[in-house]
Design an enzyme around this catalytic site. Structure first.
Site, PDB file in Angstrom:
ATOM      1  N   ARG A 178       0.843  -1.220   0.000  1.00 32.57           N
ATOM      2  CA  ARG A 178       0.000   0.000   0.000  1.00 32.57           C
ATOM      3  C   ARG A 178       0.873   1.264   0.000  1.00 32.57           C
ATOM      4  O   ARG A 178       0.652   2.194   0.782  1.00 32.57           O
ATOM      5  CB  ARG A 178      -0.930   0.027   1.233  1.00 32.57           C
ATOM      6  CG  ARG A 178      -1.786  -1.178   1.393  1.00 32.57           C
ATOM      7  CD  ARG A 178      -2.922  -1.272   0.386  1.00 32.57           C
ATOM      8  NE  ARG A 178      -3.615  -2.525   0.569  1.00 32.57           N
ATOM      9  CZ  ARG A 178      -3.297  -3.676  -0.044  1.00 32.57           C
ATOM     10  NH1 ARG A 178      -2.309  -3.709  -0.935  1.00 32.57           N
ATOM     11  NH2 ARG A 178      -3.963  -4.780   0.189  1.00 32.57           N
ATOM     12  N   SER A 228     -10.901  -2.352   4.574  1.00 35.16           N
ATOM     13  CA  SER A 228     -10.096  -2.588   5.776  1.00 35.16           C
ATOM     14  C   SER A 228      -9.602  -1.250   6.292  1.00 35.16           C
ATOM     15  O   SER A 228      -8.948  -0.509   5.557  1.00 35.16           O
ATOM     16  CB  SER A 228      -8.887  -3.467   5.451  1.00 35.16           C
ATOM     17  OG  SER A 228      -9.344  -4.711   5.027  1.00 35.16           O
ATOM     18  N   GLU A 298      -5.218   2.613   7.146  1.00 29.93           N
ATOM     19  CA  GLU A 298      -4.967   2.546   5.703  1.00 29.93           C
ATOM     20  C   GLU A 298      -5.786   3.646   5.015  1.00 29.93           C
ATOM     21  O   GLU A 298      -5.397   4.192   4.002  1.00 29.93           O
ATOM     22  CB  GLU A 298      -5.407   1.169   5.193  1.00 29.93           C
ATOM     23  CG  GLU A 298      -5.230   0.997   3.701  1.00 29.93           C
ATOM     24  CD  GLU A 298      -5.553  -0.407   3.229  1.00 29.93           C
ATOM     25  OE1 GLU A 298      -5.162  -1.389   3.902  1.00 29.93           O
ATOM     26  OE2 GLU A 298      -6.204  -0.517   2.180  1.00 29.93           O
TER      27      GLU A 298
HETATM   28  C1  LIG Z   1     -15.971  -2.441   0.561  1.00 30.07           C
HETATM   29  C2  LIG Z   1     -14.540  -2.075   0.277  1.00 30.07           C
HETATM   30  C3  LIG Z   1     -13.613  -3.084   0.014  1.00 30.07           C
HETATM   31  C4  LIG Z   1     -12.271  -2.746  -0.262  1.00 30.07           C
HETATM   32  N1  LIG Z   1     -11.384  -3.753  -0.520  1.00 30.07           N
HETATM   33  C5  LIG Z   1     -10.098  -3.444  -0.812  1.00 30.07           C
HETATM   34  C6  LIG Z   1      -9.158  -4.487  -1.095  1.00 30.07           C
HETATM   35  O1  LIG Z   1      -9.475  -5.664  -1.134  1.00 30.07           O
HETATM   36  N2  LIG Z   1      -7.880  -4.118  -1.366  1.00 30.07           N
HETATM   37  C7  LIG Z   1      -7.477  -2.800  -1.358  1.00 30.07           C
HETATM   38  O2  LIG Z   1      -6.298  -2.538  -1.634  1.00 30.07           O
HETATM   39  N3  LIG Z   1      -8.343  -1.812  -1.086  1.00 30.07           N
HETATM   40  C8  LIG Z   1      -9.634  -2.101  -0.814  1.00 30.07           C
HETATM   41  N4  LIG Z   1     -10.524  -1.098  -0.534  1.00 30.07           N
HETATM   42  C9  LIG Z   1     -10.039   0.316  -0.452  1.00 30.07           C
HETATM   43  C10 LIG Z   1     -10.106   1.106  -1.787  1.00 30.07           C
HETATM   44  O3  LIG Z   1     -11.137   0.629  -2.622  1.00 30.07           O
HETATM   45  C11 LIG Z   1      -8.788   1.043  -2.526  1.00 30.07           C
HETATM   46  O4  LIG Z   1      -7.757   1.556  -1.717  1.00 30.07           O
HETATM   47  C12 LIG Z   1      -8.809   1.844  -3.844  1.00 30.07           C
HETATM   48  O5  LIG Z   1      -7.616   1.607  -4.547  1.00 30.07           O
HETATM   49  C13 LIG Z   1      -8.972   3.349  -3.646  1.00 30.07           C
HETATM   50  O6  LIG Z   1      -9.241   3.907  -4.911  1.00 30.07           O
HETATM   51  P1  LIG Z   1     -10.130   5.231  -5.064  1.00 30.07           P
HETATM   52  O7  LIG Z   1     -10.178   5.584  -6.513  1.00 30.07           O
HETATM   53  O8  LIG Z   1     -11.436   5.072  -4.390  1.00 30.07           O
HETATM   54  O9  LIG Z   1      -9.205   6.266  -4.303  1.00 30.07           O
HETATM   55  P2  LIG Z   1      -9.647   7.419  -3.276  1.00 30.07           P
HETATM   56  O10 LIG Z   1     -10.252   6.831  -2.069  1.00 30.07           O
HETATM   57  O11 LIG Z   1     -10.425   8.468  -3.988  1.00 30.07           O
HETATM   58  O12 LIG Z   1      -8.200   7.994  -2.922  1.00 30.07           O
HETATM   59  C14 LIG Z   1      -7.279   7.186  -2.212  1.00 30.07           C
HETATM   60  C15 LIG Z   1      -5.890   7.798  -2.366  1.00 30.07           C
HETATM   61  O13 LIG Z   1      -5.514   7.707  -3.740  1.00 30.07           O
HETATM   62  C16 LIG Z   1      -5.182   8.996  -4.258  1.00 30.07           C
HETATM   63  N5  LIG Z   1      -5.613   9.010  -5.665  1.00 30.07           N
HETATM   64  C17 LIG Z   1      -6.839   8.738  -6.161  1.00 30.07           C
HETATM   65  N6  LIG Z   1      -6.833   8.836  -7.505  1.00 30.07           N
HETATM   66  C18 LIG Z   1      -5.571   9.174  -7.847  1.00 30.07           C
HETATM   67  C19 LIG Z   1      -4.907   9.433  -9.092  1.00 30.07           C
HETATM   68  N7  LIG Z   1      -5.535   9.369 -10.280  1.00 30.07           N
HETATM   69  N8  LIG Z   1      -3.576   9.755  -9.059  1.00 30.07           N
HETATM   70  C20 LIG Z   1      -2.901   9.844  -7.876  1.00 30.07           C
HETATM   71  N9  LIG Z   1      -3.479   9.623  -6.678  1.00 30.07           N
HETATM   72  C21 LIG Z   1      -4.792   9.288  -6.665  1.00 30.07           C
HETATM   73  C22 LIG Z   1      -5.935   9.988  -3.386  1.00 30.07           C
HETATM   74  O14 LIG Z   1      -5.321  11.265  -3.384  1.00 30.07           O
HETATM   75  C23 LIG Z   1      -5.866   9.296  -2.033  1.00 30.07           C
HETATM   76  O15 LIG Z   1      -4.661   9.607  -1.375  1.00 30.07           O
HETATM   77  C24 LIG Z   1     -11.862  -1.392  -0.269  1.00 30.07           C
HETATM   78  C25 LIG Z   1     -12.819  -0.382  -0.026  1.00 30.07           C
HETATM   79  C26 LIG Z   1     -14.139  -0.719   0.244  1.00 30.07           C
HETATM   80  C27 LIG Z   1     -15.141   0.389   0.473  1.00 30.07           C
END
Ligand SMILES: Cc1cc2nc3c(=O)[nH]c(=O)nc-3n(C[C@H](O)[C@H](O)[C@H](O)COP(=O)(O)OP(=O)(O)OC[C@H]3O[C@@H](n4cnc5c(N)ncnc54)[C@H](O)[C@@H]3O)c2cc1C
Length: 310
Positions: A178, A228, A298
């Site tokens: 991560r 998580s 996280e």
């Molecule tokens: C039900 C559920 C299950 C999940 N299961 C998992 C899992 O199994 N494994 C896992 O790793 N995660 C999991 N997650 C967490 C999450 O989905 C991941 O971390 C995902 O990668 C976040 O992506 P996002 O686009 O929603 O980012 P955001 O939540 O919008 O942002 C997260 C971070 O990424 C940065 N960011 C977003 N887009 C960009 C971009 N284009 N360029 C640079 N930085 C950027 C943001 O600034 C921030 O710091 C889960 C979440 C939920 C709600």
């Protein structure tokens, strides 16, 4: 702020420049405060213009993907949130080379389904992660023994101030658990190139379905959350430590340590960000006291505490 909004409007439709934006509507936790300004560019050019304009303004700004790993404190975010997703929605598949080019606004679930439909495997692990490709490439999202770093070959980036565009190889991304080099630079993922494998689509879909069933079996997907809540501490599993500490179901206001999966903090209904943060502190203190382990969130927590609270 008015001058900034005027400049943004030169390239961006008014409806995509939202003052006092309720971030509960843009995060999977479905709670939290308001951002002074939310900008939602609809094309790469609009994104670039937004970055250039906002960087020049000297104000704080934050990049949002699908909001599935973010909690905005109840006092709100004093600055500009740039929601990048809608600007970058392209996918291109090269079946012969088993490669896929994906822009960062595409949902992981869409990218995984597109790979399967094109007889390519390698993205099954990501199909149930509710984030964007950009968020996943930023933080090396992973599940079920898969990680973004295992399929990414290179990443196209734009600097935080919108002035430079460049490409990093997967090694230059310095991926860890991560983590990536972008945690330091703050630069923004525009697109990624993936190396997948040719495969029988029935088998790829079957693996995706099996992982989806495991997820809905184990995870409280029926409640808003950010997945998580804590990082995996070395040598342990956060959920197991929390369970063994006797914290299953621990509740603060509308926030709860999920009964189904102790690694998840859920919004059971009407939770505030402060409820979630207080619950986080209780869990951290109890796990530290009982096992001597530090749990680190996280989930990214941004913004200000409400007035009178710190
Ligand atoms: C039900 C559920 C299950 C999940 N299961 C998992 C899992 O199994 N494994 C896992 O790793 N995660 C999991 N997650 C967490 C999450 O989905 C991941 O971390 C995902 O990668 C976040 O992506 P996002 O686009 O929603 O980012 P955001 O939540 O919008 O942002 C997260 C971070 O990424 C940065 N960011 C977003 N887009 C960009 C971009 N284009 N360029 C640079 N930085 C950027 C943001 O600034 C921030 O710091 C889960 C979440 C939920 C709600």
């Amino acid at each position: 702020m008015e001058a900034l909004i005027r400049q943004l409007k030169e390239h961006i439709d008014e409806e995509n420049i939202i003052a006092n934006a309720d971030m509960a509507e843009h995060t999977t936790f479905k709670c939290g405060g308001k951002a002074d300004l939310l900008v939602i560019p609809q094309s790469y050019d609009e994104l670039k213009h937004t970055l250039l304009t906002v960087a020049d303004s000297g104000r704080d700004y934050y990049i949002l993907g699908n909001g599935s790993n973010i909690l905005v404190k109840d006092g709100g975010y004093r600055g500009i949130i740039i929601k990048t997703m809608y600007a970058l929605q392209g996918i291109y598949v090269d079946y012969e080379e088993a490669q896929m080019f994906v822009q960062s606004g595409v949902l992981l679930s869409t990218a995984a389904r597109t790979a399967a439909q094109n007889m390519l495997s390698g993205m099954e692990f990501a199909a149930g992660i509710p984030g964007s490709v950009g968020g996943a490439a930023y933080m090396n999202a992973g599940a079920y023994d898969g990680e973004m770093k295992n399929i990414i070959t290179n990443v196209r980036l734009i600097s935080r101030d919108g002035r430079h565009e460049y490409t990093y190889t997967v090694d230059e991304m310095q991926y860890g658990y991560r983590r990536s080099v972008l945690y330091n630079s703050g630069d923004i993922v525009v697109s990624i190139m993936l190396q997948l494998k040719q495969d029988d689509p029935h088998e790829v879909f079957a693996r995706m379905e099996e992982l989806a069933a495991r997820r809905s079996d184990k995870q409280p997907l029926e409640f808003p959350s950010a997945g998580s809540f804590f990082k995996r501490p070395e040598g342990h599993f956060a959920g197991k430590l929390i369970e063994e500490a006797g914290l299953r179901g621990l509740t603060v206001g509308g926030a709860q340590v999920s009964e189904k999966h102790c690694g998840f903090v859920i919004n059971k209904g009407g939770a505030t960000a402060s409820d979630i943060i207080m619950l986080m502190h209780l869990v951290q203190a109890s796990v530290k006291e009982q096992f001597g382990v530090d749990l680190e969130p996280e989930v990214r927590i941004i913004g200000e505490d409400p007035e009178g609270q710190q």
